[in-house]
Design a protein around this motif. Sequence first.
Motif, PDB file in Angstrom:
ATOM      1  N   MET A 116     -16.834   7.199 -21.338  1.00 27.57           N
ATOM      2  CA  MET A 116     -16.670   6.272 -19.912  1.00 27.57           C
ATOM      3  C   MET A 116     -17.864   5.304 -20.045  1.00 27.57           C
ATOM      4  SD  MET A 116     -15.874   9.153 -17.375  1.00 27.57           S
ATOM      5  CE  MET A 116     -15.666   7.907 -15.891  1.00 27.57           C
ATOM      6  N   GLU A 117     -17.242   4.059 -19.588  1.00 29.37           N
ATOM      7  CA  GLU A 117     -18.545   2.975 -19.529  1.00 29.37           C
ATOM      8  C   GLU A 117     -19.593   3.290 -18.631  1.00 29.37           C
ATOM      9  OE1 GLU A 117     -18.993  -1.348 -18.071  1.00 29.37           O
ATOM     10  OE2 GLU A 117     -16.967  -0.678 -17.898  1.00 29.37           O
ATOM     11  N   ILE A 118     -19.365   3.915 -17.600  1.00 34.38           N
ATOM     12  CA  ILE A 118     -20.295   4.210 -16.437  1.00 34.38           C
ATOM     13  C   ILE A 118     -21.292   5.056 -17.061  1.00 34.38           C
ATOM     14  CG2 ILE A 118     -19.122   6.440 -15.495  1.00 34.38           C
ATOM     15  CD1 ILE A 118     -19.971   5.176 -12.903  1.00 34.38           C
ATOM     16  N   LEU A 119     -21.105   5.805 -18.218  1.00 37.24           N
ATOM     17  CA  LEU A 119     -21.918   7.039 -18.616  1.00 37.24           C
ATOM     18  C   LEU A 119     -23.091   6.247 -19.691  1.00 37.24           C
ATOM     19  CD1 LEU A 119     -19.793  10.227 -18.722  1.00 37.24           C
ATOM     20  CD2 LEU A 119     -21.512   9.432 -17.153  1.00 37.24           C
ATOM     21  N   ASN A 120     -22.732   5.126 -20.029  1.00 40.56           N
ATOM     22  CA  ASN A 120     -23.367   4.486 -20.989  1.00 40.56           C
ATOM     23  C   ASN A 120     -24.885   3.776 -20.527  1.00 40.56           C
ATOM     24  OD1 ASN A 120     -21.515   4.728 -22.894  1.00 40.56           O
ATOM     25  ND2 ASN A 120     -20.483   2.955 -22.472  1.00 40.56           N
ATOM     26  N   TYR A 121     -25.135   3.879 -19.235  1.00 40.95           N
ATOM     27  CA  TYR A 121     -26.277   3.341 -18.534  1.00 40.95           C
ATOM     28  C   TYR A 121     -26.959   4.434 -17.889  1.00 40.95           C
ATOM     29  CZ  TYR A 121     -23.357  -0.824 -18.863  1.00 40.95           C
ATOM     30  OH  TYR A 121     -22.648  -1.806 -19.249  1.00 40.95           O
ATOM     31  N   ALA A 122     -28.302   4.489 -18.278  1.00 43.46           N
ATOM     32  CA  ALA A 122     -29.144   5.618 -17.618  1.00 43.46           C
ATOM     33  C   ALA A 122     -29.423   5.722 -16.087  1.00 43.46           C
ATOM     34  CB  ALA A 122     -30.764   5.255 -18.395  1.00 43.46           C
ATOM     35  N   PHE A 123     -29.303   4.728 -15.728  1.00 37.93           N
ATOM     36  CA  PHE A 123     -29.411   4.686 -14.045  1.00 37.93           C
ATOM     37  C   PHE A 123     -28.141   5.229 -13.400  1.00 37.93           C
ATOM     38  CE2 PHE A 123     -27.096   0.656 -15.012  1.00 37.93           C
ATOM     39  CZ  PHE A 123     -26.328   0.368 -13.547  1.00 37.93           C
ATOM     40  N   MET A 124     -27.065   5.049 -14.064  1.00 42.41           N
ATOM     41  CA  MET A 124     -25.687   5.449 -13.431  1.00 42.41           C
ATOM     42  C   MET A 124     -25.850   7.162 -13.936  1.00 42.41           C
ATOM     43  SD  MET A 124     -24.185   3.383 -11.709  1.00 42.41           S
ATOM     44  CE  MET A 124     -22.938   4.610 -11.106  1.00 42.41           C
ATOM     45  N   GLN A 125     -26.318   7.596 -14.859  1.00 42.01           N
ATOM     46  CA  GLN A 125     -26.445   9.008 -15.301  1.00 42.01           C
ATOM     47  C   GLN A 125     -27.101   9.458 -14.203  1.00 42.01           C
ATOM     48  OE1 GLN A 125     -27.826   9.295 -19.311  1.00 42.01           O
ATOM     49  NE2 GLN A 125     -26.254   8.098 -20.353  1.00 42.01           N
ATOM     50  N   ARG A 126     -28.317   9.028 -13.865  1.00 42.16           N
ATOM     51  CA  ARG A 126     -29.244   9.253 -12.714  1.00 42.16           C
ATOM     52  C   ARG A 126     -28.517   9.624 -11.598  1.00 42.16           C
ATOM     53  NH1 ARG A 126     -33.131   6.354 -15.638  1.00 42.16           N
ATOM     54  NH2 ARG A 126     -32.972   4.641 -14.007  1.00 42.16           N
ATOM     55  N   ALA A 127     -28.034   8.457 -11.364  1.00 43.36           N
ATOM     56  CA  ALA A 127     -27.178   8.305  -9.937  1.00 43.36           C
ATOM     57  C   ALA A 127     -26.022   9.379  -9.821  1.00 43.36           C
ATOM     58  CB  ALA A 127     -26.426   6.699  -9.692  1.00 43.36           C
ATOM     59  N   LEU A 128     -25.058   9.675 -10.748  1.00 40.46           N
ATOM     60  CA  LEU A 128     -24.342  10.896 -10.770  1.00 40.46           C
ATOM     61  C   LEU A 128     -24.939  12.025 -10.657  1.00 40.46           C
ATOM     62  CD1 LEU A 128     -21.980   9.410 -13.311  1.00 40.46           C
ATOM     63  CD2 LEU A 128     -21.408   9.439 -10.950  1.00 40.46           C
ATOM     64  N   ILE A 129     -25.922  12.408 -11.274  1.00 37.53           N
ATOM     65  CA  ILE A 129     -26.702  13.689 -11.165  1.00 37.53           C
ATOM     66  C   ILE A 129     -27.246  13.879  -9.888  1.00 37.53           C
ATOM     67  CG2 ILE A 129     -28.517  15.046 -11.948  1.00 37.53           C
ATOM     68  CD1 ILE A 129     -28.176  13.739 -14.590  1.00 37.53           C
ATOM     69  N   ALA A 130     -27.776  12.768  -9.248  1.00 41.41           N
ATOM     70  CA  ALA A 130     -28.290  12.683  -7.948  1.00 41.41           C
ATOM     71  C   ALA A 130     -27.172  12.871  -6.890  1.00 41.41           C
ATOM     72  CB  ALA A 130     -29.245  11.477  -7.648  1.00 41.41           C
ATOM     73  N   ALA A 131     -25.862  12.183  -7.160  1.00 38.39           N
ATOM     74  CA  ALA A 131     -24.828  12.500  -6.123  1.00 38.39           C
ATOM     75  C   ALA A 131     -24.446  13.836  -6.366  1.00 38.39           C
ATOM     76  CB  ALA A 131     -23.897  11.547  -6.679  1.00 38.39           C
ATOM     77  N   LEU A 132     -24.189  14.625  -7.574  1.00 35.91           N
ATOM     78  CA  LEU A 132     -23.901  15.950  -7.600  1.00 35.91           C
ATOM     79  C   LEU A 132     -24.793  16.969  -6.639  1.00 35.91           C
ATOM     80  CD1 LEU A 132     -22.144  18.050  -8.834  1.00 35.91           C
ATOM     81  CD2 LEU A 132     -23.650  18.210 -10.886  1.00 35.91           C
ATOM     82  N   ILE A 133     -26.055  16.674  -6.674  1.00 35.97           N
ATOM     83  CA  ILE A 133     -27.028  17.452  -6.260  1.00 35.97           C
ATOM     84  C   ILE A 133     -26.712  17.408  -4.812  1.00 35.97           C
ATOM     85  CG2 ILE A 133     -29.419  17.987  -5.935  1.00 35.97           C
ATOM     86  CD1 ILE A 133     -29.888  17.268  -8.880  1.00 35.97           C
ATOM     87  N   VAL A 134     -26.799  16.330  -4.340  1.00 38.66           N
ATOM     88  CA  VAL A 134     -26.585  15.985  -2.853  1.00 38.66           C
ATOM     89  C   VAL A 134     -25.504  16.524  -2.237  1.00 38.66           C
ATOM     90  CG1 VAL A 134     -26.412  14.261  -1.112  1.00 38.66           C
ATOM     91  CG2 VAL A 134     -28.400  13.987  -2.792  1.00 38.66           C
ATOM     92  N   GLY A 135     -24.164  16.411  -2.979  1.00 42.09           N
ATOM     93  CA  GLY A 135     -22.965  16.811  -2.664  1.00 42.09           C
ATOM     94  C   GLY A 135     -23.022  18.506  -2.383  1.00 42.09           C
ATOM     95  N   VAL A 136     -23.901  19.136  -3.126  1.00 40.02           N
ATOM     96  CA  VAL A 136     -24.167  20.541  -2.902  1.00 40.02           C
ATOM     97  C   VAL A 136     -24.928  20.970  -1.976  1.00 40.02           C
ATOM     98  CG1 VAL A 136     -24.876  22.713  -4.313  1.00 40.02           C
ATOM     99  CG2 VAL A 136     -23.295  20.977  -5.520  1.00 40.02           C
ATOM    100  N   THR A 137     -26.203  20.322  -1.957  1.00 37.08           N
ATOM    101  CA  THR A 137     -27.249  20.650  -1.073  1.00 37.08           C
ATOM    102  C   THR A 137     -26.908  20.351   0.364  1.00 37.08           C
ATOM    103  OG1 THR A 137     -28.410  18.671  -1.290  1.00 37.08           O
ATOM    104  CG2 THR A 137     -29.052  20.907  -2.614  1.00 37.08           C
ATOM    105  N   ALA A 138     -26.321  19.190   0.691  1.00 35.19           N
ATOM    106  CA  ALA A 138     -26.102  18.695   2.237  1.00 35.19           C
ATOM    107  C   ALA A 138     -25.080  19.798   2.980  1.00 35.19           C
ATOM    108  CB  ALA A 138     -25.460  17.427   2.094  1.00 35.19           C
ATOM    109  N   PRO A 139     -23.817  20.146   2.239  1.00 39.53           N
ATOM    110  CA  PRO A 139     -22.983  21.088   3.100  1.00 39.53           C
ATOM    111  C   PRO A 139     -23.673  22.529   3.048  1.00 39.53           C
ATOM    112  CG  PRO A 139     -22.033  19.799   1.338  1.00 39.53           C
ATOM    113  CD  PRO A 139     -23.238  19.526   1.018  1.00 39.53           C
ATOM    114  N   ALA A 140     -24.513  22.738   1.864  1.00 40.62           N
ATOM    115  CA  ALA A 140     -24.899  23.973   1.842  1.00 40.62           C
ATOM    116  C   ALA A 140     -25.737  24.267   3.230  1.00 40.62           C
ATOM    117  CB  ALA A 140     -25.609  24.229   0.736  1.00 40.62           C
ATOM    118  N   ILE A 141     -26.793  23.380   3.677  1.00 44.12           N
ATOM    119  CA  ILE A 141     -27.540  23.657   4.779  1.00 44.12           C
ATOM    120  C   ILE A 141     -26.650  23.061   6.231  1.00 44.12           C
ATOM    121  CG2 ILE A 141     -28.605  21.463   4.711  1.00 44.12           C
ATOM    122  CD1 ILE A 141     -30.155  24.487   6.226  1.00 44.12           C
ATOM    123  N   GLY A 142     -25.504  22.426   5.876  1.00 45.88           N
ATOM    124  CA  GLY A 142     -25.047  21.890   7.102  1.00 45.88           C
ATOM    125  C   GLY A 142     -24.103  22.744   7.607  1.00 45.88           C
ATOM    126  N   ILE A 143     -23.544  23.716   6.859  1.00 48.61           N
ATOM    127  CA  ILE A 143     -22.905  24.707   7.593  1.00 48.61           C
ATOM    128  C   ILE A 143     -23.575  25.569   8.638  1.00 48.61           C
ATOM    129  CG2 ILE A 143     -23.375  26.437   5.878  1.00 48.61           C
ATOM    130  CD1 ILE A 143     -20.272  27.423   5.965  1.00 48.61           C
TER     131      ILE A 143
END
Length: 299
Positions: free
Chosen positions: A1-28
């Motif tokens: 995938m083209e999006i994974l060729n850029y380091a800043f987007m790799q960081r963005a997706l990892i950060a998004a994954l982490i936030v997607g887990v942590t935010a609902p985990a405390i939100g509940i």
Amino acid sequence: MEILNYAFMQRALIAALIVGVTAPAIGIYLVQRRQALMGDGIGHVALTGVGLGFLLNTSPIWAATAVAIAGSVVMELIRWYGKTRGDLALAMLFYGGMAGGVMLMNLSDAGSNANLGTYLFGSITTVSPQDMTTIYVLAALVLAITIGLRRQLFAVCQDEEFARVTGLPVRLLNLLVAVTAAVTVTVAMRVVGLLLVSALMVIPVAAAQQISRSFAVTFSVAVAIGVAVTLTGTTTSYYVDVPSGATIVLFAIGLFVIFTGLAAPLAKKRARAAAEASKGCTLEVPGGRSATDDVSVAG
């Protein structure tokens, strides 16, 4: 995938994954305590920390974490003791935090309205390697608390009086929930922004509650929704060139609408299954007694 060729987007997706887990985990836990807007209030206070970080030429995330934790502790103290004028005190804290952040940002040499906007509404593509290290550490802390102490936190959020009777340190656990929420806000602010972070903490949980009954299932579904919307929103923002924070929140609201539409058919299906199960459960009533069962008293 083209999006994974850029380091800043790799960081963005990892950060998004982490936030997607942590935010609902405390939100509940916040939803369970009926404090759905607590994340929004902490976000206002954390802005002062961001401005302080720029003013002192230090990491805005760590400065925001420190100020957000202090603000969450004050909010809990107000909840405990500010019975009569608690709402007014909280309002002053929230608006003061927002005003302080704007003022400090403008007083700093490195601060600008552009920088302010990235923290208010998120700018996931600007996450740096140093930011990622901070996000890893804070996210690990959040998950260790929300998963490791899930039984105790659920008991306190469900019924404080019962938890107190069972011997749990209710006030300490309430304070821990508030501090964990503050840490989560600072983890998520680069992804969805301080003004939208509360939505990612609450909406996935609200959507999961539409189709699940148990705490464990709600927790799992909410985290799955959080991961789905953050990754989808981040990918969409790259290809369509739209703000990532707003895109993620809109996707979350869309899933909430879909899950709400599914709630009624699922409820009918469960009711039908319960009715069928009750038909198969019969209770035999014993027949009349025989004459030999009678007891006579001799005169």
